[in-house]
Design a protein around this motif. Structure first.
Motif, short mmCIF file in Angstrom:
data_model
loop_
_atom_site.label_atom_id
_atom_site.label_comp_id
_atom_site.label_asym_id
_atom_site.label_seq_id
_atom_site.Cartn_x
_atom_site.Cartn_y
_atom_site.Cartn_z
N PHE A 17 43.22 -7.80 68.53
CA PHE A 17 42.15 -8.56 69.17
C PHE A 17 42.36 -8.36 70.65
N GLN A 18 41.31 -8.02 71.35
CA GLN A 18 41.40 -7.85 72.80
C GLN A 18 40.26 -8.63 73.45
N ALA A 19 40.56 -9.24 74.58
CA ALA A 19 39.54 -9.98 75.32
C ALA A 19 39.47 -9.42 76.74
N VAL A 20 38.25 -9.22 77.21
CA VAL A 20 38.01 -8.72 78.56
C VAL A 20 37.14 -9.74 79.28
N LYS A 21 37.67 -10.30 80.36
CA LYS A 21 36.94 -11.32 81.10
C LYS A 21 35.75 -10.70 81.82
N ILE A 22 34.58 -11.26 81.59
CA ILE A 22 33.37 -10.81 82.26
C ILE A 22 33.05 -11.75 83.42
N SER A 23 33.17 -13.06 83.14
CA SER A 23 33.00 -14.09 84.16
C SER A 23 33.80 -15.31 83.72
N LYS A 24 33.70 -16.38 84.45
CA LYS A 24 34.48 -17.59 84.14
C LYS A 24 34.27 -18.05 82.69
N ASP A 25 33.04 -17.98 82.22
CA ASP A 25 32.72 -18.48 80.88
C ASP A 25 32.22 -17.40 79.93
N LYS A 26 32.36 -16.15 80.29
CA LYS A 26 31.87 -15.07 79.43
C LYS A 26 32.98 -14.03 79.24
N THR A 27 33.14 -13.60 77.98
CA THR A 27 34.21 -12.68 77.62
C THR A 27 33.70 -11.65 76.62
N LYS A 28 34.20 -10.44 76.76
CA LYS A 28 33.95 -9.44 75.72
C LYS A 28 35.14 -9.50 74.78
N MET A 29 34.87 -9.70 73.49
CA MET A 29 35.94 -9.75 72.50
C MET A 29 35.84 -8.50 71.63
N ILE A 30 36.98 -7.87 71.42
CA ILE A 30 37.04 -6.65 70.63
C ILE A 30 38.03 -6.85 69.48
N GLY A 31 37.59 -6.55 68.28
CA GLY A 31 38.46 -6.56 67.11
C GLY A 31 38.57 -5.15 66.58
N SER A 32 39.77 -4.74 66.20
CA SER A 32 39.98 -3.38 65.70
C SER A 32 40.91 -3.43 64.48
N LEU A 33 40.62 -2.58 63.50
CA LEU A 33 41.46 -2.50 62.31
C LEU A 33 41.43 -1.08 61.75
N THR A 34 42.60 -0.55 61.44
CA THR A 34 42.74 0.76 60.79
C THR A 34 43.69 0.57 59.61
N ILE A 35 43.28 1.04 58.45
CA ILE A 35 44.14 0.95 57.25
C ILE A 35 44.08 2.29 56.53
N THR A 36 45.25 2.76 56.10
CA THR A 36 45.34 4.01 55.36
C THR A 36 46.15 3.79 54.09
N ALA A 37 45.62 4.29 52.99
CA ALA A 37 46.36 4.25 51.72
C ALA A 37 47.01 5.61 51.51
N LYS A 38 48.23 5.60 51.00
CA LYS A 38 48.96 6.84 50.74
C LYS A 38 49.22 6.95 49.25
N GLY A 39 49.88 7.99 48.86
CA GLY A 39 50.27 8.15 47.46
C GLY A 39 49.21 8.84 46.63
N ILE A 40 49.41 8.80 45.32
CA ILE A 40 48.56 9.51 44.37
C ILE A 40 47.10 9.07 44.48
N LYS A 41 46.87 7.78 44.60
CA LYS A 41 45.50 7.26 44.66
C LYS A 41 44.97 7.13 46.08
N GLY A 42 45.76 7.53 47.07
CA GLY A 42 45.40 7.34 48.46
C GLY A 42 44.06 7.91 48.86
N THR A 43 43.76 9.13 48.45
CA THR A 43 42.49 9.77 48.82
C THR A 43 41.31 8.97 48.28
N MET A 44 41.40 8.54 47.04
CA MET A 44 40.32 7.77 46.43
C MET A 44 40.17 6.41 47.13
N ILE A 45 41.30 5.74 47.34
CA ILE A 45 41.25 4.42 47.98
C ILE A 45 40.70 4.53 49.40
N ASN A 46 41.13 5.55 50.14
CA ASN A 46 40.62 5.72 51.51
C ASN A 46 39.12 5.96 51.53
#
Length: 152
Positions: free
Chosen positions: A92-121
């Motif tokens: 989660f990242q927040a970037v101040k725009i003004s006193k009462d305004k903020t840009k909020m950024i959410g990021s998520l990366t998930i990778t499955a590995k193994g035999i079923k990894g390609t299908m799950i991904n």
């Protein structure tokens, strides 16, 4: 690697966002599929999540490690399943725009590995961006709800 990023501009001071996201107990229950979590220490926790991706339904135990606390702008983490078949990271990242305004950024990366990894991904690819947006929006709603309660 299935990943998602969500940016929202909100009328919330950056400190209020920090107050909420700096405590994992506030946002862990908002994760899609959340069942429970247990805090081990300030930087480590175990989460149980139930993934329902249509053809795949599975309960996963994830270890979450906070890799960065950067007040008031960023909380970053890594995650992995016990057998290392699922790995990822996010922030989660927040970037101040003004006193009462903020840009909020959410990021998520998930990778499955193994035999079923390609299908799950391939199943995760469309799910992760939606889950990232859902989580970011849920965090914003909770912060706004807390602010409304404080103001009244």
């Amino acid at each position: 690697m299935p990943s998602g990023i969500c940016e929202r501009q909100v009328n919330i001071p950056i400190e209020n966002i920090w107050r909420f996201v700096s405590d994992m107990n506030n946002w862990a229950p908002l994760v899609p599929g959340y069942q429970e979590h247990r805090i081990i220490n300030m930087k480590q926790s175990i989460w149980i999540c139930k993934g329902d991706l249509g053809i795949i339904q599975k309960t996963v135990r994830l270890s979450i490690w906070i890799t960065e606390w950067k007040r008031p702008t960023k909380v970053a983490f890594t995650l992995s399943s016990g057998n290392e078949q699922v790995m990822g990271n996010g922030y989660f990242q927040a970037v101040k725009i003004s006193k009462d305004k903020t840009k909020m950024i959410g990021s998520l990366t998930i990778t499955a590995k193994g035999i079923k990894g390609t299908m799950i991904n391939s199943v995760l690819r469309p799910f992760i961006p939606k889950a990232t947006a859902d989580l970011t929006d849920a965090v914003i709603r909770q912060i706004q709800k807390k602010e409304t309660v404080v103001m009244h």
